[in-house]
Write a protein that holds these residues in place. Sequence first.
Motif, PDB file in Angstrom:
ATOM      1  N   GLU A 129       0.822  -1.217   0.000  1.00 35.90           N
ATOM      2  CA  GLU A 129       0.000   0.000   0.000  1.00 35.90           C
ATOM      3  C   GLU A 129       0.852   1.262   0.000  1.00 35.90           C
ATOM      4  N   LYS A 130       2.122   1.121   0.393  1.00 31.60           N
ATOM      5  CA  LYS A 130       3.015   2.279   0.424  1.00 31.60           C
ATOM      6  C   LYS A 130       4.027   2.255  -0.718  1.00 31.60           C
ATOM      7  N   VAL A 131       3.784   1.409  -1.690  1.00 32.78           N
ATOM      8  CA  VAL A 131       4.699   1.268  -2.822  1.00 32.78           C
ATOM      9  C   VAL A 131       4.208   2.096  -4.007  1.00 32.78           C
ATOM     10  N   GLU A 132       5.136   2.776  -4.671  1.00 32.02           N
ATOM     11  CA  GLU A 132       4.811   3.448  -5.932  1.00 32.02           C
ATOM     12  C   GLU A 132       4.922   2.421  -7.052  1.00 32.02           C
ATOM     13  N   LEU A 133       3.838   2.190  -7.767  1.00 32.17           N
ATOM     14  CA  LEU A 133       3.847   1.242  -8.881  1.00 32.17           C
ATOM     15  C   LEU A 133       3.921   2.001 -10.197  1.00 32.17           C
ATOM     16  N   HIS A 134       4.854   1.606 -11.037  1.00 30.07           N
ATOM     17  CA  HIS A 134       5.019   2.248 -12.337  1.00 30.07           C
ATOM     18  C   HIS A 134       5.116   1.178 -13.418  1.00 30.07           C
ATOM     19  N   TYR A 135       4.493   1.421 -14.536  1.00 28.18           N
ATOM     20  CA  TYR A 135       4.620   0.557 -15.716  1.00 28.18           C
ATOM     21  C   TYR A 135       5.438   1.328 -16.745  1.00 28.18           C
ATOM     22  N   ASN A 136       6.563   0.757 -17.168  1.00 30.02           N
ATOM     23  CA  ASN A 136       7.449   1.575 -18.004  1.00 30.02           C
ATOM     24  C   ASN A 136       6.930   1.788 -19.426  1.00 30.02           C
ATOM     25  N   SER A 137       5.825   1.156 -19.786  1.00 33.17           N
ATOM     26  CA  SER A 137       5.219   1.478 -21.083  1.00 33.17           C
ATOM     27  C   SER A 137       4.695   2.911 -21.097  1.00 33.17           C
ATOM     28  N   LYS A 138       4.440   3.472 -19.901  1.00 37.17           N
ATOM     29  CA  LYS A 138       3.886   4.830 -19.801  1.00 37.17           C
ATOM     30  C   LYS A 138       4.801   5.834 -20.478  1.00 37.17           C
ATOM     31  N   TRP A 139       6.130   5.634 -20.338  1.00 35.18           N
ATOM     32  CA  TRP A 139       7.042   6.579 -20.986  1.00 35.18           C
ATOM     33  C   TRP A 139       7.761   5.973 -22.196  1.00 35.18           C
TER      34      TRP A 139
END
Length: 414
Positions: A129-139
């Motif tokens: 719940e305190k983790v930043e989730l990122h998908y690198n397809s976004k950039w």
Amino acid sequence: MNELKLTKEQSLEVKRQLELYSQGVQEIIPTEELEVKIAKSIVENRPLKIKLGLDPSAPDVHLGHTVVLNKMRQFQENGHIIQLIIGDFTGKIGDPTGKFIARKQLTDEEVKHNAKTYFEQFAKVIDMEKVELHYNSKWLSNLNFEDVIQLAGKITVARLLERDDFEERMAFNKPISLHEFFYPLMQGYDSVVLENDIELGGTDQHFNILMGRHFQEKFGKEKQVAILMPLLEGLDGVEKMSKSKKNYIGIDESPQEMYGKAMSIPDELMMKYFELVTDFTPNQISTMKAELQNGILHPRDAKMLLAKTIVRMYHGNDSAENAESQFVSVFQKGAMPEDIPVVIWEGNQEVSIIDLLVELKLLNSKSEARRMIDNRGVKLDGNKVEDSTLSVTVKEGLIVQVGKRKFIKMQFFM
């Protein structure tokens, strides 16, 4: 460090965190920069951003995977930000690290399914719940061809060919596809976009993580520190922990199975396991090492503590207590476990011991079953089987045992 003007309390906190993050680490590149980053974080009351990139191609998590996760947990418990990067774009290429051939490219559906499985299992180690989730397809999916050319222009072919796996494939005239060169470039670009302070990974990710430092510098960003964790040997004490090698402890396994497997860890690896896969502090580990060396702590007791700790971390205190009690009862006192799995037998009542063991999936092949019998590793109702040609009369409640941990109780289909 000198220009930061730390108070005594702040200096002690920097020392504490640096010691904690250095525990069990193979390499920090460079340590001096990590110390400065920690000090700035304390003085400016600004959490550090800690990156872990995931190429979700094998989502079944075992203790070997938790080596990096436990290090992330240490950062998280000190208020720093965990950035999980899901390689939904890079995963379609596949990390060539350690591969003699190009890896199979993943579909969107495979990536999403594997990422979901990762999250469920990671939650047993870190607070998701305190983790930043990122998908690198976004950039990465937004880069046009000109952007890609400019990115490629910031690294030389000679530098890319320094990778051990590329060197080996070239030496053996194995093909390297051009798209594989872009994997470390994209992983490095992830660090540019997220401006992370630290990137974590195993020693096999040395090249890829250093790409983050390289590209952050090329883009005028502050360079990340690389923290490289050692690869954990499995229960055989030789090979890296792996499901394919059958030398692993899965974090979803039952408390009894987990405890029993942990008790088979070679003595010489005990402290490495304490450092890398438990929540013991550096001081606790130093004390334990001294007690083992001085004979105050018996290796068997240390291993039981290790097994109990591993079970506690994934199943809770009660399950850990019960697993230890059952282990003592079954393996030290020779009693039968209370919760033996039951199998409904629909085969012939008269069956050879070899066929019985294979049919019950207690052993994978007839030759393996024969070897286990020859090594006195098979019991029927507590009695050792010494003849591999034995014909067994299957009866209601017959208990078949293989090794120290595998038990099955036979029942007939009613």
